[in-house]
Design a protein around this motif. Structure first.
Motif, PDB file in Angstrom:
ATOM      1  N   GLN A  43       0.862  -1.198   0.000  1.00  0.00           N
ATOM      2  CA  GLN A  43       0.000   0.000   0.000  1.00  0.00           C
ATOM      3  C   GLN A  43       0.892   1.240   0.000  1.00  0.00           C
ATOM      4  O   GLN A  43       1.821   1.344   0.815  1.00  0.00           O
ATOM      5  CB  GLN A  43      -0.907   0.009   1.233  1.00  0.00           C
ATOM      6  N   ARG A  61      -0.179 -11.472   3.787  1.00  0.00           N
ATOM      7  CA  ARG A  61      -1.424 -12.248   3.679  1.00  0.00           C
ATOM      8  C   ARG A  61      -1.069 -13.722   3.557  1.00  0.00           C
ATOM      9  O   ARG A  61       0.009 -14.070   3.059  1.00  0.00           O
ATOM     10  CB  ARG A  61      -2.224 -11.870   2.417  1.00  0.00           C
ATOM     11  N   ASN A 117       6.338  -4.051   8.919  1.00  0.00           N
ATOM     12  CA  ASN A 117       5.864  -4.171  10.304  1.00  0.00           C
ATOM     13  C   ASN A 117       6.673  -5.216  11.058  1.00  0.00           C
ATOM     14  O   ASN A 117       6.912  -6.312  10.549  1.00  0.00           O
ATOM     15  CB  ASN A 117       4.382  -4.564  10.326  1.00  0.00           C
ATOM     16  N   ASP A 178       3.902   2.838  15.039  1.00  0.00           N
ATOM     17  CA  ASP A 178       2.632   2.568  14.376  1.00  0.00           C
ATOM     18  C   ASP A 178       1.483   2.723  15.377  1.00  0.00           C
ATOM     19  O   ASP A 178       1.703   2.636  16.590  1.00  0.00           O
ATOM     20  CB  ASP A 178       2.658   1.110  13.875  1.00  0.00           C
ATOM     21  N   ARG A 202      -5.669   4.902  12.289  1.00  0.00           N
ATOM     22  CA  ARG A 202      -6.770   5.253  11.392  1.00  0.00           C
ATOM     23  C   ARG A 202      -8.069   5.560  12.138  1.00  0.00           C
ATOM     24  O   ARG A 202      -8.926   6.273  11.624  1.00  0.00           O
ATOM     25  CB  ARG A 202      -6.973   4.192  10.319  1.00  0.00           C
ATOM     26  N   GLU A 238      -9.535   7.898   4.078  1.00  0.00           N
ATOM     27  CA  GLU A 238     -10.525   7.360   3.132  1.00  0.00           C
ATOM     28  C   GLU A 238     -11.234   8.441   2.334  1.00  0.00           C
ATOM     29  O   GLU A 238     -11.855   8.149   1.315  1.00  0.00           O
ATOM     30  CB  GLU A 238     -11.560   6.505   3.884  1.00  0.00           C
ATOM     31  N   TYR A 257      -7.338   4.098   1.780  1.00  0.00           N
ATOM     32  CA  TYR A 257      -8.120   3.662   0.632  1.00  0.00           C
ATOM     33  C   TYR A 257      -8.392   4.810  -0.345  1.00  0.00           C
ATOM     34  O   TYR A 257      -8.690   4.566  -1.508  1.00  0.00           O
ATOM     35  CB  TYR A 257      -9.453   3.056   1.089  1.00  0.00           C
TER      36      TYR A 257
END
Ligand code: C2E
Ligand code: MG
Ligand code: MG
Length: 290
Positions: A43, A61, A117, A178, A202, A238, A257
């Motif tokens: 990202q 993932r 991370n 973070d 976020r 967003e 996003y």
């Protein structure tokens, strides 16, 4: 018991059947790296106010053979409990350094910092520094283009952890904190940690245009970070109004996003091609530009 992709279990019971399923899941996770089932999505991080991509975050993932694509919340906590995080962490670091080297070669005029991370357990592993050094050398990544993200709780957890972060910073890599949240005053506890970047959680960013408390906290984190000589990245942006507010208070960069969801390496590469087309080139020394 089937795990949902959001990481929750359909039932919370700890019946024997559930425990057996958990044991299977743990065994599968232990083998996932060697079976090639883990993938890294990317990202972008965009500088403000230029809105140019200057960094990319690696997000792991697991393409599970039966459950499909699992997000990290479904397996990272398990990996931390079982110790599988060591192999997962090494894989993510190596894979993402390799991908970052590809983008450096395809876009020489647009250096990107790579954010990875790091969990608390990895910081307790003596091999982390050697692992980081080996990856930087193998893929010829300048140390100041690697940003290691640790949570605030992890960063200030113990003198040993702070010492380990000091060793990593001594290699020239950048440390980011973070998930910085509501407790902005806790930033001062980081005075002894060699931090250079603060990422605003976020949940706070989402509230920054909705309620005056989150708005005040966002502004306070940006101001306090600047006073401490730290750069800020707002996570989970967003909407355009959030971006405008962040720009108005001087946040250094944004991610979310609004710009691009995390995507596989080839998709990120295609997004990057399009994003950078027509933008002026930068000199390679401008590595971590926020
Ligand atoms: P994080 O490091 O805070 O990563 C940001 C998370 O927010 C990611 O979730 C990302 O997909 C999501 N996100 C980004 N922009 C937006 C947005 O605009 N809206 C919303 N709703 N969400 C957004 P993801 O990929 O599920 O990762 C969750 C957490 O798992 C990460 O939080 C990080 O703590 C951990 N994680 C991910 N990859 C790794 C890894 O390789 N190693 C370790 N130890 N932890 C990892
Ligand atoms: Mg992160
Ligand atoms: Mg987070």
């Amino acid at each position: 018991m089937r795990r949902r992709t959001d990481g929750t279990l359909p039932t919370q019971g700890r019946q024997p059947a559930g425990q057996a399923a958990d044991a299977v899941f743990e065994r599968e996770l232990a083998a996932a790296v060697s079976r090639g089932e883990l993938v890294v999505h990317y990202q972008p991080v965009l500088s403000l106010p230029s809105r140019r991509c200057t960094a990319v975050e690696a997000l792991v993932r697991w393409v599970h053979p039966r459950h499909g694509l699992l997000l990290p919340d479904a397996f990272i906590p398990v990996a931390e409990r079982t110790g599988a995080i060591a192999a997962i962490g090494s894989f993510v670091l190596r894979r993402s350094c390799a991908d970052a080297a590809t983008w450096r070669d395809t876009h020489p005029g647009s250096p990107l910092a790579l954010h990875v991370n790091i969990s608390a357990l990895q910081l307790h592993d003596d091999r982390l520094g050697a692992d980081v050094s080996a990856c930087l050398a193998e893929f010829d990544v300048p140390p100041n283009q690697l940003v290691l993200e640790v949570t605030q709780a992890t960063a200030a957890s113990s003198p040993a952890t702070i010492g380990r972060l000091g060793e990593l910073a001594a290699l020239g890599v950048v440390i980011a904190i973070d998930d910085v949240g509501t407790d902005s005053s806790a930033l001062t506890t980081l005075a002894s940690v060699p931090v250079q970047i603060v990422k605003i959680d976020r949940s706070i960013v989402a509230g920054s245009t909705e309620n005056c408390l989150d708005r005040a906290v966002t502004a306070e984190v940006v101001t306090r970070a600047a006073a401490m000589g730290l750069r800020t990245i707002a996570a989970g942006v967003e909407r355009a109004d959030q971006q405008e507010y962040l720009e108005s208070i001087g946040a250094g960069a944004a991610q979310g996003y609004l710009y691009q969801r995390p995507a596989p390496a080839d998709e990120f590469g295609a997004w990057l091609d399009q994003h950078l087309s027509g933008l002026p080139t930068l000199v390679p020394d401008e590595a971590v530009i926020l």
